[in-house]
Enzyme design. Structure first.
Site, mmCIF file in Angstrom:
data_model
loop_
_atom_site.group_PDB
_atom_site.id
_atom_site.type_symbol
_atom_site.label_atom_id
_atom_site.label_comp_id
_atom_site.label_asym_id
_atom_site.label_seq_id
_atom_site.Cartn_x
_atom_site.Cartn_y
_atom_site.Cartn_z
ATOM 1 N N GLY A 125 41.003 7.610 96.930
ATOM 2 C CA GLY A 125 40.655 7.709 98.347
ATOM 3 C C GLY A 125 41.430 8.757 99.129
ATOM 4 N N ASN A 130 40.291 11.717 99.844
ATOM 5 C CA ASN A 130 39.313 12.279 100.790
ATOM 6 C C ASN A 130 39.077 11.317 101.943
ATOM 7 O OD1 ASN A 130 37.985 14.981 100.009
ATOM 8 N ND2 ASN A 130 38.208 13.904 98.059
ATOM 9 N N ILE A 186 25.960 6.696 89.592
ATOM 10 C CA ILE A 186 24.673 7.349 89.814
ATOM 11 C C ILE A 186 23.803 6.369 90.594
ATOM 12 C CG2 ILE A 186 22.594 8.213 88.678
ATOM 13 C CD1 ILE A 186 24.437 9.103 86.363
ATOM 14 N N ASN A 233 27.705 13.853 99.878
ATOM 15 C CA ASN A 233 28.634 13.686 98.753
ATOM 16 C C ASN A 233 29.512 14.921 98.630
ATOM 17 O OD1 ASN A 233 29.689 12.564 96.279
ATOM 18 N ND2 ASN A 233 28.391 13.998 95.139
ATOM 19 N N HIS A 287 31.558 17.162 95.764
ATOM 20 C CA HIS A 287 31.582 17.358 94.310
ATOM 21 C C HIS A 287 32.566 18.485 93.990
ATOM 22 C CE1 HIS A 287 30.158 17.118 90.231
ATOM 23 N NE2 HIS A 287 30.054 18.434 90.214
ATOM 24 N N SER A 299 31.954 21.449 96.692
ATOM 25 C CA SER A 299 30.711 21.540 97.465
ATOM 26 C C SER A 299 30.446 20.213 98.139
ATOM 27 C CB SER A 299 29.511 21.833 96.548
ATOM 28 O OG SER A 299 29.739 22.959 95.742
ATOM 29 N N GLU A 357 18.248 14.035 92.600
ATOM 30 C CA GLU A 357 18.846 14.812 91.516
ATOM 31 C C GLU A 357 20.367 14.687 91.559
ATOM 32 O OE1 GLU A 357 19.179 19.364 89.975
ATOM 33 O OE2 GLU A 357 17.956 18.969 91.747
ATOM 34 N N LEU A 358 20.967 14.294 90.448
ATOM 35 C CA LEU A 358 22.414 14.089 90.394
ATOM 36 C C LEU A 358 23.152 15.385 90.749
ATOM 37 C CD1 LEU A 358 24.881 12.305 89.579
ATOM 38 C CD2 LEU A 358 24.635 13.275 87.297
ATOM 39 N N ASP A 359 24.030 15.318 91.756
ATOM 40 C CA ASP A 359 24.798 16.482 92.217
ATOM 41 C C ASP A 359 23.882 17.667 92.512
ATOM 42 O OD1 ASP A 359 27.186 15.039 91.814
ATOM 43 O OD2 ASP A 359 27.290 15.678 89.725
ATOM 44 N N GLU A 382 39.119 20.256 99.438
ATOM 45 C CA GLU A 382 38.248 19.122 99.797
ATOM 46 C C GLU A 382 38.722 18.452 101.084
ATOM 47 O OE1 GLU A 382 37.883 16.331 96.574
ATOM 48 O OE2 GLU A 382 37.125 17.822 95.179
HETATM 49 C C1 GAR Z 1 37.313 14.112 94.433
HETATM 50 O O1 GAR Z 1 37.972 15.215 93.881
HETATM 51 C C2 GAR Z 1 35.814 14.347 94.447
HETATM 52 O O2 GAR Z 1 35.472 15.672 94.540
HETATM 53 C C3 GAR Z 1 35.404 13.766 93.116
HETATM 54 O O3 GAR Z 1 36.224 12.648 92.931
HETATM 55 C C4 GAR Z 1 37.488 12.889 93.545
HETATM 56 C C5 GAR Z 1 37.870 11.655 94.326
HETATM 57 O O4 GAR Z 1 39.179 11.742 94.803
HETATM 58 N N1 GAR Z 1 34.020 13.419 93.128
HETATM 59 C C6 GAR Z 1 33.202 13.553 92.089
HETATM 60 O O5 GAR Z 1 33.562 13.960 91.006
HETATM 61 C C7 GAR Z 1 31.759 13.144 92.355
HETATM 62 N N2 GAR Z 1 30.894 13.689 91.370
HETATM 63 P P1 GAR Z 1 39.712 10.791 95.966
HETATM 64 O O6 GAR Z 1 39.322 9.362 95.578
HETATM 65 O O7 GAR Z 1 41.188 10.960 95.933
HETATM 66 O O8 GAR Z 1 39.081 11.234 97.237
#
Ligand code: GAR
Length: 196
Positions: free
Chosen positions: A15, A17, A95, A110, A112, A139, A146-148, A177
């Site tokens: 968490g 982000n 997913i 989302n 990614h 991104s 569509e996934l991602d 991010e």
């Molecule tokens: C982040 O880096 C995000 O980009 C990635 O998971 C991490 C979560 O970190 N997401 C994906 O890979 C989705 N396909 P966080 O829990 O510390 O925010």
């Protein structure tokens, strides 16, 4: 001032982000309220971060369901209880089914860790290193079937250094991010971003 945008954040892990979004709301940079944080895994650090801020933090465990659709129905029901304007996937590693994605069309985003359309799916940092890429990044996109693969809203990039490892690259991209996600959410809340 318009009423704050109601946000539900979906997580599966640490968490960081989520924390960057909480911080931006606290400073007043984003006119929004996180009305709930929902994890598909119990006991993750992101839930603790939410509780510390008195944000309702709950788990809808995918392990309690034998079918993806049933999990998604339960998740959708829970999300809808909070009547969100925006659903933010922040490290949510599931997913999602067509029904759920279509239900939130235009209001689910989302993050990614790659410069989409490159490296959809997992192990993005390793794949960028193995491909000898010069740049990598993250991104933010609308979630579609569509996934991602939904329309990209914003990207942020960095140079790959010769001595980068998967870990150092992940950390550098995460710093990007933590800046980009709050900016995009701010723009969404101000009505500057819509899916047409
Ligand atoms: C982040 O880096 C995000 O980009 C990635 O998971 C991490 C979560 O970190 N997401 C994906 O890979 C989705 N396909 P966080 O829990 O510390 O925010």
């Amino acid at each position: 001032m318009p009423s704050p945008t109601r946000i539900v954040v979906l997580i599966s892990g640490s968490g960081t982000n989520l924390q960057s979004i909480i911080n931006a709301i606290k400073t007043g940079a984003i006119n929004a309220t996180i009305v709930a944080v929902i994890s598909n895994k119990a006991g993750v650090q992101g839930l603790e971060r939410a509780r510390k801020e008195n944000i309702p933090a709950l788990t809808v465990s995918h392990q309690q369901f034998t079918h993806r659709e049933h999990f998604d129905q339960a998740l959708m029901q829970k999300i809808d209880e909070y009547t969100p304007d925006l659903i933010v996937l922040a490290g949510f590693m599931r997913i999602l089914s067509k029904d759920l994605v279509n239900h939130y069309r235009g209001k689910m985003i989302n993050i990614h860790p790659s410069l989409l359309p490159k490296y959809q799916g997992l192990h993005t940092h390793r794949r960028a290193l193995e491909a000898d890429d010069r740049q990598h990044g993250c991104s933010i996109h609308f979630v579609t079937e569509e996934l991602d693969g939904g329309p990209v809203i914003a990207q942020s990039s960095c140079e790959i250094q010769a001595d980068d490892t998967e870990q150092t690259l992940r950390e550098r991209v995460q710093q990007l991010e933590h800046k980009l996600y709050p900016q995009v959410i701010k723009d969404f809340c101000e009505g500057k971003i819509t899916l047409s």
